[in-house]
Write a protein that holds these residues in place. Sequence first.
Motif, PDB file in Angstrom:
ATOM      1  N   ILE A 163       0.870  -1.168   0.000  1.00 60.61           N
ATOM      2  CA  ILE A 163       0.000   0.000   0.000  1.00 60.61           C
ATOM      3  C   ILE A 163       0.905   1.215   0.000  1.00 60.61           C
ATOM      4  N   VAL A 165      -1.174  -1.098  -4.415  1.00 58.05           N
ATOM      5  CA  VAL A 165      -2.261  -0.129  -4.468  1.00 58.05           C
ATOM      6  C   VAL A 165      -1.701   1.232  -4.083  1.00 58.05           C
ATOM      7  N   TYR A 215      -2.411   5.352  -3.322  1.00 57.78           N
ATOM      8  CA  TYR A 215      -3.349   6.408  -2.943  1.00 57.78           C
ATOM      9  C   TYR A 215      -2.586   7.722  -2.878  1.00 57.78           C
ATOM     10  N   GLU A 241     -14.244  -7.035   1.746  1.00 58.49           N
ATOM     11  CA  GLU A 241     -13.857  -5.629   1.599  1.00 58.49           C
ATOM     12  C   GLU A 241     -12.919  -5.191   2.721  1.00 58.49           C
ATOM     13  N   TYR A 242     -12.105  -6.083   3.223  1.00 59.23           N
ATOM     14  CA  TYR A 242     -11.227  -5.786   4.351  1.00 59.23           C
ATOM     15  C   TYR A 242     -10.172  -4.735   4.018  1.00 59.23           C
ATOM     16  N   GLN A 243      -9.726  -4.671   2.762  1.00 57.60           N
ATOM     17  CA  GLN A 243      -8.639  -3.751   2.430  1.00 57.60           C
ATOM     18  C   GLN A 243      -9.076  -2.286   2.585  1.00 57.60           C
ATOM     19  N   GLU A 244     -10.325  -1.979   2.318  1.00 58.00           N
ATOM     20  CA  GLU A 244     -10.810  -0.614   2.519  1.00 58.00           C
ATOM     21  C   GLU A 244     -10.712  -0.230   3.988  1.00 58.00           C
ATOM     22  N   MET A 245     -11.019  -1.182   4.887  1.00 65.96           N
ATOM     23  CA  MET A 245     -10.883  -0.919   6.313  1.00 65.96           C
ATOM     24  C   MET A 245      -9.418  -0.709   6.664  1.00 65.96           C
ATOM     25  N   ILE A 300      -7.021   0.472   4.731  1.00 71.64           N
ATOM     26  CA  ILE A 300      -6.604   1.769   4.190  1.00 71.64           C
ATOM     27  C   ILE A 300      -7.097   2.900   5.093  1.00 71.64           C
ATOM     28  N   SER A 301      -8.357   2.861   5.449  1.00 74.17           N
ATOM     29  CA  SER A 301      -8.936   3.899   6.290  1.00 74.17           C
ATOM     30  C   SER A 301      -8.255   3.963   7.653  1.00 74.17           C
ATOM     31  N   ARG A 342      -4.585   5.229   7.228  1.00 73.38           N
ATOM     32  CA  ARG A 342      -4.598   6.666   6.925  1.00 73.38           C
ATOM     33  C   ARG A 342      -4.844   7.480   8.197  1.00 73.38           C
TER      34      ARG A 342
END
Length: 161
Positions: free
Chosen positions: A64, A77, A79, A117-121, A123-124, A127
């Motif tokens: 990431i 990934v 961002y 959808e664990y990767q969104e958690m 990332i959040s 961050r």
Amino acid sequence: VGSGIVLLCVGAILSLGAVPPLHYGIRYNSASKWAEVDNVYGPGRHFIGPWSTFLLFPAMVQNIEFSNTSALPAAGVRYPALHTRTKEGLALDLEVSLQYMLQQDKVGQLYMEFNVEYQEMFISTIRDTLIKAAANYEAYQLWDQRLQVGNKMQEMVNAVL
């Protein structure tokens, strides 16, 4: 008798599933909408029963990046860089790269809490943690004590994940 054997063979073939190399799998029965989270499968062919498939999770290191540097190819990934302020209120664009790897024995729990959808958690959470951590330091500390600051940020991210 012959058609019964053929039907049995077709049923057995349809009951096989495969987890590709470098992945973990959780058996998911599409008829009952049930996932077997207590048993995480490794790579290979497995007898999983009819109407079942595998939900796949990566077993290798995932990258990431939070970066605005377009000159380098993305290694995973990417961002945008993190925008925050230092302790004394100076604007800061923080570029960070990190890696994680899922633990096979925790994949079932991860699926129960976050589905696929664990990767969104991740990332959040990463961050938010890094932005808060950077705000605890003055600008000169982020440069002069970057090793200690980086270690502290890593500890904080590890603690929340």
